[in-house]
Design an enzyme around this catalytic site. Structure first.
Site, PDB file in Angstrom:
ATOM      1  N   THR A 156       4.291 -72.776  16.382  1.00 30.39           N
ATOM      2  CA  THR A 156       4.919 -73.769  15.508  1.00 30.39           C
ATOM      3  C   THR A 156       5.169 -75.066  16.273  1.00 30.39           C
ATOM      4  O   THR A 156       5.471 -75.027  17.471  1.00 30.39           O
ATOM      5  CB  THR A 156       6.273 -73.218  15.006  1.00 30.39           C
ATOM      6  OG1 THR A 156       6.021 -72.031  14.263  1.00 30.39           O
ATOM      7  CG2 THR A 156       7.002 -74.219  14.111  1.00 30.39           C
ATOM      8  N   GLY A 157       5.071 -76.183  15.563  1.00 25.93           N
ATOM      9  CA  GLY A 157       5.434 -77.471  16.167  1.00 25.93           C
ATOM     10  C   GLY A 157       4.322 -78.497  16.014  1.00 25.93           C
ATOM     11  O   GLY A 157       3.238 -78.202  15.497  1.00 25.93           O
ATOM     12  N   ALA A 178       5.754 -75.761  23.608  1.00 24.97           N
ATOM     13  CA  ALA A 178       7.007 -75.483  24.326  1.00 24.97           C
ATOM     14  C   ALA A 178       7.815 -76.765  24.422  1.00 24.97           C
ATOM     15  O   ALA A 178       7.273 -77.878  24.327  1.00 24.97           O
ATOM     16  CB  ALA A 178       6.719 -74.950  25.720  1.00 24.97           C
ATOM     17  N   GLU A 227       8.311 -66.512  17.300  1.00 25.08           N
ATOM     18  CA  GLU A 227       7.440 -66.902  18.422  1.00 25.08           C
ATOM     19  C   GLU A 227       7.504 -65.847  19.525  1.00 25.08           C
ATOM     20  O   GLU A 227       6.487 -65.468  20.097  1.00 25.08           O
ATOM     21  CB  GLU A 227       7.875 -68.270  18.960  1.00 25.08           C
ATOM     22  CG  GLU A 227       7.550 -69.390  17.984  1.00 25.08           C
ATOM     23  CD  GLU A 227       8.158 -70.735  18.358  1.00 25.08           C
ATOM     24  OE1 GLU A 227       9.047 -70.782  19.208  1.00 25.08           O
ATOM     25  OE2 GLU A 227       7.721 -71.735  17.770  1.00 25.08           O
ATOM     26  N   LYS A 263       6.501 -82.099  29.500  1.00 23.15           N
ATOM     27  CA  LYS A 263       7.253 -80.848  29.308  1.00 23.15           C
ATOM     28  C   LYS A 263       7.388 -80.037  30.592  1.00 23.15           C
ATOM     29  O   LYS A 263       8.169 -79.086  30.648  1.00 23.15           O
ATOM     30  CB  LYS A 263       6.577 -79.986  28.232  1.00 23.15           C
ATOM     31  CG  LYS A 263       6.362 -80.666  26.877  1.00 23.15           C
ATOM     32  CD  LYS A 263       7.613 -80.739  26.064  1.00 23.15           C
ATOM     33  CE  LYS A 263       7.443 -81.389  24.717  1.00 23.15           C
ATOM     34  NZ  LYS A 263       6.855 -80.559  23.700  1.00 23.15           N
TER      35      LYS A 263
HETATM   36  C1  5RP Z   1       9.204 -74.415  17.821  1.00 22.19           C
HETATM   37  C2  5RP Z   1       8.800 -74.523  19.226  1.00 22.19           C
HETATM   38  C3  5RP Z   1       7.812 -75.569  19.578  1.00 22.19           C
HETATM   39  O1  5RP Z   1       6.722 -74.963  20.190  1.00 22.19           O
HETATM   40  C4  5RP Z   1       8.436 -76.547  20.508  1.00 22.19           C
HETATM   41  O2  5RP Z   1       9.596 -77.075  19.899  1.00 22.19           O
HETATM   42  C5  5RP Z   1       7.479 -77.688  20.872  1.00 22.19           C
HETATM   43  O3  5RP Z   1       7.264 -78.485  19.759  1.00 22.19           O
HETATM   44  P1  5RP Z   1       6.304 -79.736  19.778  1.00 22.19           P
HETATM   45  O4  5RP Z   1       4.908 -79.217  19.900  1.00 22.19           O
HETATM   46  O5  5RP Z   1       6.563 -80.408  18.453  1.00 22.19           O
HETATM   47  O6  5RP Z   1       6.692 -80.606  20.940  1.00 22.19           O
HETATM   48  O7  5RP Z   1       9.232 -73.804  20.088  1.00 22.19           O
HETATM   49  O8  5RP Z   1      10.222 -73.483  17.631  1.00 22.19           O
END
Ligand code: 5RP
Length: 219
Positions: free
Chosen positions: A28-29, A83, A103, A121
């Site tokens: 997700t994300g 992440a 997840e 990150k």
């Molecule tokens: C969602 C997550 C996402 O993987 C994390 O927040 C990273 O998000 P993004 O790809 O938008 O930076 O853990 O629960």
């Protein structure tokens, strides 16, 4: 390159880690959203995907990919997810989008966890990003008090309900020196569903979008 371009670059590199067929695990994300878009032209190779959130399920269905129940999918070859932070051991903080429990389940049920992110990150010590903890609603205040005892400053993510019907506490000011230990300690608090620390089951591969091309880290 801006952050979105770096996320897309990492997502593109992850295609190289996919099996030729079978069922994919999808997180997700915003980084994963790029990955799902990139799956559209090759979706025919796969029987479907197991997804970590309602949002990703909708996006997968929109590209014509079947979304399957993990219970009938068995062990997955590869799980691709983003992440919020990673250290050099590929321990992660996840759950910025609130999908941490599903997840963690899919990561546990997968042979290989490929994490995709932009280079910002990667950190030496995790904890600058507030650590998400999913809690049963009636345990919110109790769990918050226990998290204070562990040195954190929990903040209730108001107006947010997880896909599992629970709440999120975002724990600020944690300098996570021993991720495995802290993960076990927080998991042991009654009322905690999941902590968004992925140390006991870290990523196997970290792909970082970078100005000089995607960087692949495999410890
Ligand atoms: C969602 C997550 C996402 O993987 C994390 O927040 C990273 O998000 P993004 O790809 O938008 O930076 O853990 O629960």
């Amino acid at each position: 390159m801006n952050q979105d371009e770096l996320k897309r670059q990492a997502a593109e590199k992850a295609l190289e880690f996919l099996p030729d067929s079978g069922i994919l695990g999808i997180g997700t994300g915003s980084t994963v959203n790029y990955f799902i878009d990139l799956l559209a032209p090759i979706k025919g190779r796969y029987d479907g995907a197991v997804s970590s959130s309602e949002a990703s399920s909708k996006r997968l269905q929109a590209i014509g990919m079947q979304v399957l129940d993990l219970n009938s999918a068995g062990e997955l070859e590869v799980y691709v997810d983003g992440a919020d932070e990673s250290n050099h051991q590929l321990h992660l903080i996840k759950g910025g989008g609130g999908a941490l429990t599903r997840e963690k389940i899919i990561a546990a049920a997968s042979k290989k966890f490929v994490c995709i992110a932009d280079a910002s990150k990667l950190v030496s010590v995790m904890g600058e990003f507030p650590l998400p903890v999913e809690v049963i609603p009636m345990a919110r205040s109790y769990v918050a008090r226990e998290l204070v005892k562990l040195g954190g400053t929990p903040q209730w993510r108001e107006d947010f309900i997880t896909d599992n019907g629970n709440l999120i506490l975002d724990v600020h000011h944690m300098e996570i020196m021993e991720p495995m230990k802290l993960e076990a300690e927080i998991n042991n608090i009654v009322g905690v569903v999941t902590v968004g620390l992925f140390a006991q089951r870290p990523a196997d591969v970290l792909i970082l979008g970078n100005e000089n091309g995607a960087k692949v880290i495999e410890p």
